[in-house]
Write a protein that holds these residues in place. Structure first.
Motif, PDB file in Angstrom:
ATOM      1  N   TRP A 122      -0.622  -1.508  -1.250  1.00 39.74           N
ATOM      2  CA  TRP A 122      -1.905  -2.159  -0.988  1.00 39.74           C
ATOM      3  C   TRP A 122      -1.814  -3.653  -1.280  1.00 39.74           C
ATOM      4  O   TRP A 122      -2.334  -4.470  -0.526  1.00 39.74           O
ATOM      5  N   ALA A 125       0.091  -5.266   1.522  1.00 37.75           N
ATOM      6  CA  ALA A 125      -0.659  -5.264   2.782  1.00 37.75           C
ATOM      7  C   ALA A 125      -1.783  -6.293   2.775  1.00 37.75           C
ATOM      8  O   ALA A 125      -2.121  -6.856   3.824  1.00 37.75           O
ATOM      9  N   THR A 126      -2.373  -6.560   1.623  1.00 38.59           N
ATOM     10  CA  THR A 126      -3.481  -7.514   1.556  1.00 38.59           C
ATOM     11  C   THR A 126      -3.046  -8.911   1.119  1.00 38.59           C
ATOM     12  O   THR A 126      -3.892  -9.790   0.973  1.00 38.59           O
TER      13      THR A 126
END
Length: 164
Positions: A122, A125-126
């Protein structure tokens, strides 16, 4: 860094081959003898949650050692790996329920590593570049290394807990 990684792998392999000797150490035997009568030895939810908390606490200890002490990586390897193995062996020795419930307990306890792996992906991905044209290749390398360590820790914990 490569030498440190190889030293950690060799150190872990040595500890894994000697885990039967660690299980017979007086400290592990005394603690497991005291906990055998509790519901912790037969209730996989309680044991799994306590193992989850123990994994989280050991990870926090490793994080603090790594980032806040000089030569923290060496201290972390020499302290947290044996503590993790002893904790997992302790839960393996204490368990008196069925094999199926022991697998459930081990999976619940090792879920911390799955949550951490999910957080790693996460975070990547961000992640946004700090400036236009910023290369995130080094971050990807860290994601791969962190994933390997996380999957390795989860595999070792499952191996230690589920041994006969």
């Amino acid at each position: 860094m490569t030498v440190l990684l190889l030293a950690g792998i060799v150190y872990t392999l040595i500890l894994l081959t000697k885990q039967r000797d660690f299980a017979s150490v007086g400290m592990v035997r005394n603690i497991s003898h005291k906990l055998k009568g509790h519901s912790l030895s037969t209730n996989y939810w309680q044991a799994g949650i306590i193992l989850f908390v123990a994994n989280a606490a050991l990870f926090a200890l490793a994080f603090v050692i790594l980032f806040f002490l000089p030569y923290g990586a060496m201290a972390g390897l020499c302290l947290c790996i044996p503590l993790s193995l002893i904790t997992w062996m302790l839960f393996s020795e204490v368990w008196r329920g069925s094999w199926k419930d022991k697998v459930k307990m081990a999976f619940i306890g090792s879920t911390f590593f799955l949550f951490f792996l999910g957080w790693i992906f996460w975070y990547y991905a961000t992640l946004e570049p700090a400036y236009p044209g910023d290369d995130l290749f080094m971050v990807w390398i860290v994601v791969i290394i962190a994933s390997i360590f996380t999957i390795g820790a989860m595999s070792v914990s499952m191996f230690v807990i589920l041994r006969k």
